[in-house]
Design a protein around this motif. Structure first.
Motif, mmCIF file in Angstrom:
data_model
loop_
_atom_site.group_PDB
_atom_site.id
_atom_site.type_symbol
_atom_site.label_atom_id
_atom_site.label_comp_id
_atom_site.label_asym_id
_atom_site.label_seq_id
_atom_site.Cartn_x
_atom_site.Cartn_y
_atom_site.Cartn_z
ATOM 1 N N PHE A 48 -2.462 -2.049 8.298
ATOM 2 C CA PHE A 48 -3.373 -2.567 7.280
ATOM 3 C C PHE A 48 -4.817 -2.171 7.576
ATOM 4 N N ASP A 49 -5.553 -1.918 6.495
ATOM 5 C CA ASP A 49 -6.987 -1.674 6.592
ATOM 6 C C ASP A 49 -7.673 -3.027 6.448
ATOM 7 N N ARG A 50 -8.084 -3.597 7.564
ATOM 8 C CA ARG A 50 -8.658 -4.940 7.570
ATOM 9 C C ARG A 50 -10.092 -4.981 7.073
ATOM 10 N N SER A 51 -10.691 -3.830 6.840
ATOM 11 C CA SER A 51 -12.081 -3.784 6.366
ATOM 12 C C SER A 51 -12.182 -4.017 4.867
ATOM 13 N N LYS A 52 -11.052 -3.992 4.180
ATOM 14 C CA LYS A 52 -11.059 -4.148 2.727
ATOM 15 C C LYS A 52 -10.543 -5.528 2.324
ATOM 16 N N GLN A 53 -11.103 -6.038 1.266
ATOM 17 C CA GLN A 53 -10.645 -7.301 0.701
ATOM 18 C C GLN A 53 -10.375 -7.114 -0.783
ATOM 19 N N PRO A 54 -9.181 -7.416 -1.277
ATOM 20 C CA PRO A 54 -8.050 -7.932 -0.506
ATOM 21 C C PRO A 54 -7.478 -6.880 0.441
ATOM 22 N N ILE A 55 -6.755 -7.337 1.453
ATOM 23 C CA ILE A 55 -6.178 -6.468 2.473
ATOM 24 C C ILE A 55 -5.268 -5.425 1.826
ATOM 25 N N LYS A 56 -5.412 -4.185 2.244
ATOM 26 C CA LYS A 56 -4.567 -3.107 1.721
ATOM 27 C C LYS A 56 -3.919 -2.342 2.862
ATOM 28 N N PRO A 57 -2.705 -1.830 2.652
ATOM 29 C CA PRO A 57 -2.056 -1.029 3.700
ATOM 30 C C PRO A 57 -2.687 0.356 3.785
ATOM 31 N N THR A 58 -2.631 0.936 4.978
ATOM 32 C CA THR A 58 -3.048 2.323 5.149
ATOM 33 C C THR A 58 -1.935 3.223 4.600
ATOM 34 N N THR A 59 -2.207 4.512 4.566
ATOM 35 C CA THR A 59 -1.188 5.453 4.087
ATOM 36 C C THR A 59 0.062 5.375 4.957
ATOM 37 N N GLU A 60 -0.140 5.371 6.299
ATOM 38 C CA GLU A 60 1.000 5.242 7.202
ATOM 39 C C GLU A 60 1.639 3.863 7.078
ATOM 40 N N GLY A 61 0.790 2.857 6.849
ATOM 41 C CA GLY A 61 1.295 1.496 6.716
ATOM 42 C C GLY A 61 2.208 1.326 5.526
ATOM 43 N N MET A 62 1.898 2.038 4.441
ATOM 44 C CA MET A 62 2.736 1.940 3.237
ATOM 45 C C MET A 62 4.130 2.500 3.507
ATOM 46 N N LEU A 63 4.214 3.555 4.301
ATOM 47 C CA LEU A 63 5.522 4.110 4.662
ATOM 48 C C LEU A 63 6.332 3.104 5.482
ATOM 49 N N ILE A 64 5.636 2.419 6.390
ATOM 50 C CA ILE A 64 6.297 1.406 7.218
ATOM 51 C C ILE A 64 6.763 0.237 6.353
ATOM 52 N N ILE A 65 5.930 -0.174 5.408
ATOM 53 C CA ILE A 65 6.256 -1.298 4.533
ATOM 54 C C ILE A 65 7.491 -0.989 3.701
ATOM 55 N N GLU A 66 7.576 0.222 3.172
ATOM 56 C CA GLU A 66 8.737 0.604 2.372
ATOM 57 C C GLU A 66 10.025 0.521 3.174
#
Length: 307
Positions: A48-66
């Motif tokens: 997750f990119d914690r610098s953004k609100q609301p919290i958003k996944p990173t590109t790599e994070g989205m692959l992990i989430i899927e």
């Protein structure tokens, strides 16, 4: 890597907020954050990119989430196979309900249900139809209580009850003197829900309402309860579902008018995925809901027309 860590990741992705995700998972925020941090350290990526609100996944994070979602779905199915084999009435059962149904149906059966089956963790969330469809497909919920509409063939559908619509008329409106309301009577200042609510779409189609432009300009969005208060204050007309009638005071009942025949009626159903496994629990929920509504709502009669 553990299933619990993956569940925490999915909770943050859905809630888009660490504190809300922690509340959803019934853990403290430091615990949830620490577990996700350990997973990120193990995988060597930031999920997750914690610098953004609301919290958003990173590109790599989205692959992990899927992939995490796919793993959790399979793990949940494994548990459900065992629970169904045991006819278990424990664990979590998450139901999404339309906002035009929930305030009138949920209080009728949920408190008693919770008292009778304390080991079962029932969770209710209000969602629009489209969001319920999406949540079912993603495995975010176990079941959805919706009105029967087109485009739900991908789900298993169980009939619950049939609910008439009524007209709620202000004393200052010309329709107040009508004993029954014809669709052709409905013209100005119709307080309708915003687009996206099947409650609105069904009535607009049935009543051949081309617009409710004046009222929409005056109040965009809104809810059934909000529009009822406006009508009570002396302006316009709105629609209410049958179960709402039992919550009305004597003064409010004076504003209710039936539709002239045929009476528009919505078919309330329970949706689950086609491969839903906990059929015993589903049937229990269906039976409790059907027992909680008036017997006359369990069938249609010739004066009604399904929407």
């Amino acid at each position: 890597m553990t299933l619990q860590q993956l569940e925490y990741v999915m909770a943050v992705y859905r809630c888009k907020h660490f504190a809300k995700a922690a509340d959803y998972c019934n853990v403290t925020q430091p615990t949830l954050s620490s577990m996700i941090q350990k997973l990120e350290d193990e995988l060597g990526v930031k999920i997750f990119d914690r610098s953004k609100q609301p919290i958003k996944p990173t590109t790599e994070g989205m692959l992990i989430i899927e992939r995490a979602w796919s793993i959790l779905v399979r793990a949940k199915q494994l548990k459900e196979v065992v629970e169904e084999e045991r006819h278990s009435l424990s664990g979590t059962f998450h139901i999404a309900v339309l906002p035009t149904i929930a305030p009138y149906l949920i209080p009728r059966f949920l408190p008693q249900f919770m008292n009778e089956y304390p080991a079962l963790d029932i969770r209710i969330t209000e969602m629009k139809t489209e969001d319920i469809h999406r949540a079912l497909k993603h495995g975010d919920i176990d079941a959805g209580i919706v009105a029967q509409v087109e485009g739900q063939e991908d789900f298993d559908s169980q009939q619950l009850y049939f609910e008439k619509f009524f007209v709620y008329v202000s004393k200052g409106d010309a329709l107040f003197n009508n004993k029954a309301i014809r669709t052709s009577d409905l013209t100005e200042y119709l307080w309708l829900l915003d687009e996206g609510h099947c409650f609105r779409e069904q009535l607009v189609k049935f009543c051949h309402l081309k617009s409710a432009a004046k009222s929409k300009k005056a109040y965009n969005l809104g809810s059934i309860e909000t529009f009822m208060r406006i009508v009570e204050s002396g302006k316009g007309v709105t629609f209410i579902p049958e179960l709402a009638l039992e919550q009305l005071t004597e003064v409010q009942e004076e504003l209710v008018r039936p539709f002239a025949h045929p009476i528009p009626t919505r078919d309330i159903i329970l949706l689950t995925q086609k491969n839903f496994l906990r059929t015993s629990l589903r049937q229990l929920v269906i039976d409790k809901i059907r027992a909680s509504v008036p017997a006359g709502m369990l069938r249609m009669n010739k004066t009604q027309q399904a929407l």
